[in-house]
Design a protein around this motif. Sequence first.
Motif, short mmCIF file in Angstrom:
data_model
loop_
_atom_site.label_atom_id
_atom_site.label_comp_id
_atom_site.label_asym_id
_atom_site.label_seq_id
_atom_site.Cartn_x
_atom_site.Cartn_y
_atom_site.Cartn_z
N ILE A 313 0.84 -1.28 0.01
CA ILE A 313 0.06 -0.07 0.09
C ILE A 313 0.84 1.33 -0.01
CG2 ILE A 313 -1.59 1.22 1.20
CD1 ILE A 313 -2.99 -1.36 2.33
N MET A 314 1.90 1.23 0.74
CA MET A 314 2.72 2.26 0.91
C MET A 314 3.62 2.48 -0.09
SD MET A 314 1.65 3.93 3.63
CE MET A 314 2.71 5.16 3.68
N SER A 315 4.02 1.29 -0.89
CA SER A 315 4.98 1.49 -2.04
C SER A 315 4.16 2.16 -3.25
CB SER A 315 5.33 0.04 -2.14
OG SER A 315 6.23 0.24 -3.27
N SER A 316 2.86 1.88 -3.28
CA SER A 316 1.88 2.15 -4.16
C SER A 316 2.17 3.76 -4.04
CB SER A 316 0.48 1.73 -4.23
OG SER A 316 -0.37 2.34 -5.17
N LEU A 318 3.98 5.85 -2.76
CA LEU A 318 5.34 6.50 -2.82
C LEU A 318 5.36 6.62 -4.37
CD1 LEU A 318 8.09 7.46 -2.11
CD2 LEU A 318 9.01 5.12 -2.11
N GLU A 319 5.05 5.41 -5.22
CA GLU A 319 5.26 5.78 -6.55
C GLU A 319 4.32 6.90 -7.18
OE1 GLU A 319 4.77 2.76 -10.28
OE2 GLU A 319 4.46 1.79 -8.38
N THR A 320 3.37 7.05 -6.65
CA THR A 320 2.18 8.18 -7.00
C THR A 320 2.57 9.37 -6.64
OG1 THR A 320 0.28 6.44 -7.01
CG2 THR A 320 -0.30 8.82 -6.81
N ASN A 321 3.21 9.35 -5.38
CA ASN A 321 3.39 10.92 -4.89
C ASN A 321 4.80 11.45 -4.82
OD1 ASN A 321 0.51 11.76 -3.79
ND2 ASN A 321 0.78 9.64 -2.97
N LEU A 326 4.64 12.43 -0.25
CA LEU A 326 4.26 11.30 0.83
C LEU A 326 4.62 11.80 2.21
CD1 LEU A 326 3.27 8.21 1.41
CD2 LEU A 326 5.51 7.39 0.91
N LEU A 327 5.59 12.23 2.51
CA LEU A 327 6.16 12.75 3.82
C LEU A 327 5.24 13.95 4.17
CD1 LEU A 327 9.90 12.59 3.49
CD2 LEU A 327 8.55 10.94 4.62
N LYS A 328 4.85 14.76 3.40
CA LYS A 328 3.80 15.88 3.85
C LYS A 328 2.45 15.25 4.24
CE LYS A 328 6.02 19.65 1.20
NZ LYS A 328 5.82 20.68 0.12
N LYS A 329 2.03 14.51 3.61
CA LYS A 329 0.66 14.04 3.73
C LYS A 329 0.58 12.53 4.51
CE LYS A 329 -1.54 11.97 0.46
NZ LYS A 329 -1.98 11.67 -1.10
#
Length: 333
Positions: A313-316, A318-321, A326-329
């Motif tokens: 889930i988190m890898s997806s 990261l790939e999107t954002n 990712l760190l901001k949200k």
Amino acid sequence: MVEKKSILFFSALLAFCFINNFALSAWNNNLKCKLCNDYIEGRYITFKNNAYHEKCYKDHIQLRCFHCKNTISGEYNIDNGKNYHKLCFRNFILQKCDVCFKPIDDLYIEDYYGNTYHNYHRSTMPTCESCNRLISSSITNGGIKINKKRNVCNLCRKHTVNDKSKVNTIYIDVRDELISLGISNIPEQIPIHLVESKGKLQKISEIFLPIGLQGYTKYEYQKIGKKKINENYTIYILSHLHEINFRAVLAHELLHVYLYKNDIHLKKSLVEGFCNLGSEHIYKSYAESKIARLRLDAMAKDDDPDYGKGYRIMSSELETNGWRKLLKKLEKY
């Protein structure tokens, strides 16, 4: 991957040919050899409704082994359209086991590195916890056992991390790498302890995983009201890890430190998934390493709800954002 050798064999018992032994003369029947077109006298061989002199048949028609070039009678093997005596096929054509060097004619394994061996070796020989190779004299030049439960092959052994000065150098490298991604506020120094036993690491962490932990971050602090003071971090990592794996485990643990330090509270199912992004980043930086690719494949297939599903889930995300967004949200997850 477990596969099975399929071996084709046929019988050359002259099912379609026979030696004519009748007293009735072939000459009287005006038989001609299909090959040389001369008349046949005495014994002859018929094959597919054609007559041949015995010598013509044996020299030019009868099956021959592609390896030894001698004629074939009885059972034989066919491989890629070529005919072989059974012994020639077994001894010279069949793929050989990289462990015992015997022909492989049943279930076998082909590992990530191109080594092929009988499936039954897996139940009698250890595998390296770093590279997953079968530990043997022929494949890995042997290996070592740690605490009777961990095994490291000699190919990986020369790359393992056991020295404190090396640990400190790697810490600086990995910390700088994470900072370059925007993962800041990581302490310049954190105590790192090497632990030889997965059992000991489990006792320290009080976390049980079927395959065992490779690292753990202990976080301690005091509070005055709602404010945290005297925050302390201690990282525990298995000793004798291949340097690539050590770096990946350390990156994972430093993301735990990042979450603690910045007081970020993710859903429980996503904490380990987010921290696994650190490991993913390290493994991807070793694009040519088969060990790194093996680990990335394992992470992608892991069915653990946190380390597997949570990671994907988190890898997806990261790939999107990308890392910055990712760190901001992150708090929203």
